[in-house]
Design a protein around this motif. Structure first.
Motif, PDB file in Angstrom:
ATOM      1  N   ALA A 107      -4.100 -79.608  77.620  1.00  0.00           N
ATOM      2  CA  ALA A 107      -5.105 -80.654  77.429  1.00  0.00           C
ATOM      3  C   ALA A 107      -6.450 -80.167  77.951  1.00  0.00           C
ATOM      4  O   ALA A 107      -6.507 -79.321  78.846  1.00  0.00           O
ATOM      5  CB  ALA A 107      -4.692 -81.937  78.143  1.00  0.00           C
ATOM      6  N   VAL A 108      -7.516 -80.711  77.370  1.00  0.00           N
ATOM      7  CA  VAL A 108      -8.877 -80.375  77.794  1.00  0.00           C
ATOM      8  C   VAL A 108      -9.656 -81.665  78.013  1.00  0.00           C
ATOM      9  O   VAL A 108      -9.685 -82.541  77.136  1.00  0.00           O
ATOM     10  CB  VAL A 108      -9.599 -79.503  76.739  1.00  0.00           C
ATOM     11  CG1 VAL A 108     -11.031 -79.189  77.200  1.00  0.00           C
ATOM     12  CG2 VAL A 108      -8.834 -78.219  76.475  1.00  0.00           C
ATOM     13  N   SER A 125     -10.898 -84.706  75.618  1.00  0.00           N
ATOM     14  CA  SER A 125     -10.863 -86.080  76.121  1.00  0.00           C
ATOM     15  C   SER A 125     -12.058 -86.288  77.051  1.00  0.00           C
ATOM     16  O   SER A 125     -12.266 -85.504  77.985  1.00  0.00           O
ATOM     17  CB  SER A 125      -9.567 -86.344  76.881  1.00  0.00           C
ATOM     18  OG  SER A 125      -8.451 -86.210  76.031  1.00  0.00           O
ATOM     19  N   VAL A 126     -12.837 -87.317  76.801  1.00  0.00           N
ATOM     20  CA  VAL A 126     -14.065 -87.574  77.557  1.00  0.00           C
ATOM     21  C   VAL A 126     -13.781 -88.454  78.767  1.00  0.00           C
ATOM     22  O   VAL A 126     -13.120 -89.492  78.659  1.00  0.00           O
ATOM     23  CB  VAL A 126     -15.115 -88.240  76.641  1.00  0.00           C
ATOM     24  CG1 VAL A 126     -16.300 -88.745  77.455  1.00  0.00           C
ATOM     25  CG2 VAL A 126     -15.580 -87.272  75.575  1.00  0.00           C
ATOM     26  N   VAL A 127     -14.290 -88.021  79.924  1.00  0.00           N
ATOM     27  CA  VAL A 127     -14.135 -88.785  81.169  1.00  0.00           C
ATOM     28  C   VAL A 127     -15.519 -88.910  81.810  1.00  0.00           C
ATOM     29  O   VAL A 127     -15.997 -87.990  82.482  1.00  0.00           O
ATOM     30  CB  VAL A 127     -13.161 -88.089  82.136  1.00  0.00           C
ATOM     31  CG1 VAL A 127     -13.005 -88.913  83.420  1.00  0.00           C
ATOM     32  CG2 VAL A 127     -11.804 -87.850  81.483  1.00  0.00           C
ATOM     33  N   PRO A 128     -16.208 -90.045  81.617  1.00  0.00           N
ATOM     34  CA  PRO A 128     -17.554 -90.209  82.187  1.00  0.00           C
ATOM     35  C   PRO A 128     -17.609 -90.026  83.705  1.00  0.00           C
ATOM     36  O   PRO A 128     -18.647 -89.626  84.239  1.00  0.00           O
ATOM     37  CB  PRO A 128     -17.927 -91.638  81.785  1.00  0.00           C
ATOM     38  CG  PRO A 128     -17.144 -91.880  80.523  1.00  0.00           C
ATOM     39  CD  PRO A 128     -15.838 -91.176  80.751  1.00  0.00           C
ATOM     40  N   ALA A 129     -16.515 -90.278  84.406  1.00  0.00           N
ATOM     41  CA  ALA A 129     -16.496 -90.129  85.864  1.00  0.00           C
ATOM     42  C   ALA A 129     -16.673 -88.688  86.311  1.00  0.00           C
ATOM     43  O   ALA A 129     -16.930 -88.421  87.486  1.00  0.00           O
ATOM     44  CB  ALA A 129     -15.190 -90.681  86.436  1.00  0.00           C
ATOM     45  N   LEU A 130     -16.572 -87.742  85.370  1.00  0.00           N
ATOM     46  CA  LEU A 130     -16.771 -86.322  85.690  1.00  0.00           C
ATOM     47  C   LEU A 130     -18.243 -85.902  85.565  1.00  0.00           C
ATOM     48  O   LEU A 130     -18.567 -84.725  85.706  1.00  0.00           O
ATOM     49  CB  LEU A 130     -15.913 -85.451  84.769  1.00  0.00           C
ATOM     50  CG  LEU A 130     -14.399 -85.570  84.961  1.00  0.00           C
ATOM     51  CD1 LEU A 130     -13.671 -84.822  83.848  1.00  0.00           C
ATOM     52  CD2 LEU A 130     -13.977 -85.024  86.329  1.00  0.00           C
ATOM     53  N   GLN A 136       2.008 -79.006  83.652  1.00  0.00           N
ATOM     54  CA  GLN A 136       1.214 -78.534  82.526  1.00  0.00           C
ATOM     55  C   GLN A 136      -0.049 -77.842  83.036  1.00  0.00           C
ATOM     56  O   GLN A 136      -0.372 -77.894  84.227  1.00  0.00           O
ATOM     57  CB  GLN A 136       0.850 -79.692  81.593  1.00  0.00           C
ATOM     58  CG  GLN A 136       2.040 -80.301  80.867  1.00  0.00           C
ATOM     59  CD  GLN A 136       1.625 -81.358  79.863  1.00  0.00           C
ATOM     60  OE1 GLN A 136       0.638 -82.079  80.052  1.00  0.00           O
ATOM     61  NE2 GLN A 136       2.382 -81.467  78.783  1.00  0.00           N
ATOM     62  N   THR A 137      -0.754 -77.191  82.107  1.00  0.00           N
ATOM     63  CA  THR A 137      -2.044 -76.567  82.418  1.00  0.00           C
ATOM     64  C   THR A 137      -3.146 -77.360  81.735  1.00  0.00           C
ATOM     65  O   THR A 137      -3.103 -77.572  80.507  1.00  0.00           O
ATOM     66  CB  THR A 137      -2.075 -75.107  81.959  1.00  0.00           C
ATOM     67  OG1 THR A 137      -1.090 -74.365  82.695  1.00  0.00           O
ATOM     68  CG2 THR A 137      -3.441 -74.487  82.218  1.00  0.00           C
ATOM     69  N   VAL A 138      -4.113 -77.785  82.511  1.00  0.00           N
ATOM     70  CA  VAL A 138      -5.179 -78.649  82.018  1.00  0.00           C
ATOM     71  C   VAL A 138      -6.535 -78.041  82.348  1.00  0.00           C
ATOM     72  O   VAL A 138      -6.744 -77.537  83.456  1.00  0.00           O
ATOM     73  CB  VAL A 138      -5.077 -80.055  82.649  1.00  0.00           C
ATOM     74  CG1 VAL A 138      -6.167 -80.971  82.114  1.00  0.00           C
ATOM     75  CG2 VAL A 138      -3.701 -80.655  82.399  1.00  0.00           C
ATOM     76  N   VAL A 139      -7.453 -78.081  81.396  1.00  0.00           N
ATOM     77  CA  VAL A 139      -8.834 -77.640  81.613  1.00  0.00           C
ATOM     78  C   VAL A 139      -9.721 -78.864  81.826  1.00  0.00           C
ATOM     79  O   VAL A 139      -9.617 -79.852  81.093  1.00  0.00           O
ATOM     80  CB  VAL A 139      -9.349 -76.817  80.419  1.00  0.00           C
ATOM     81  CG1 VAL A 139     -10.864 -76.554  80.553  1.00  0.00           C
ATOM     82  CG2 VAL A 139      -8.605 -75.492  80.308  1.00  0.00           C
TER      83      VAL A 139
END
Length: 202
Positions: A50-51, A75-80, A143-146
């Motif tokens: 996942a990215v 996937s967009v995360v505004p908290a980042l 899993q591996t996540v970016v």
């Protein structure tokens, strides 16, 4: 084991002009796009599940270059997002110093004590960004996540992981498209790579 690959975005015009960006949505330069493609190529052979990225275009576009190599969507995360620099956004160090004498110095010496005019504190940034990271990790066991984010954001996340006081956030360097790897063993984060830019050949 869950692996988290945290990447800073590529270069922007305001990086070059040494302007404070914060929540301002500043696009990548041509060089920044090349950097994003380079980090995408570097991570092409990783098994990525996942990215995620901040919703600001400089982070999102960098994330797209990584995700495309794995046929994934971002996937967009505004908290980042980066810290909100409020009234300082779009200004240089010299302009801020002229308008707020003595205040900008706290950004570098005691950022934990600084409330940016019209913006956030570093504690607020850490709380929202690290909560987002913990949620992502919980949703991707083994899993591996970016995650693609911003220099200040990544610095506070790493401070939280290492239980380092926020006044040391600038001791953790983050260059454009720097790669950081965190591995979770029984929920405990271990940083195995920090600020690596070996994919950049200028």
């Amino acid at each position: 084991m869950t692996r988290l690959i945290v990447v800073r975005h590529g270069q922007t015009v305001w990086n070059l002009e040494r302007k404070y960006q914060g929540h301002s949505d500043i696009a990548l330069t041509d060089k920044g796009l090349r950097q994003a493609e380079a980090v995408g190529a570097r991570l092409a052979d990783e098994k990525i599940d996942a990215v995620y990225a901040s919703d600001l275009s400089r982070a999102f576009k960098t994330a797209e270059c990584i995700a495309a190599k794995h046929s994934l969507t971002v996937s967009v995360v505004p908290a980042l997002r980066e810290i909100k620099f409020g009234d300082w956004e779009g200004l240089t160090y010299e302009q801020i110093t002229a308008q707020w004498p003595g205040l900008l110095g706290k950004l570098w010496t005691t950022p934990d004590e600084l409330q940016i005019p019209g913006g956030e504190s570093f504690q607020q940034l850490k709380e929202r960004a690290y909560a987002a990271i913990e949620k992502i990790v919980d949703e991707h066991p083994d899993q591996t996540v970016v995650v693609v984010a911003h220099g200040g954001t990544i610095g506070t996340i790493l401070c939280a992981m290492l239980d380092i006081h926020l006044n040391h956030v600038w001791n953790i360097r983050q260059d454009n498209t720097a790669v950081n790897i965190i591995e979770y063993y029984e929920g405990r984060p271990t940083i195995t790579l920090l600020n690596c830019v070996r994919h950049l050949v200028e």
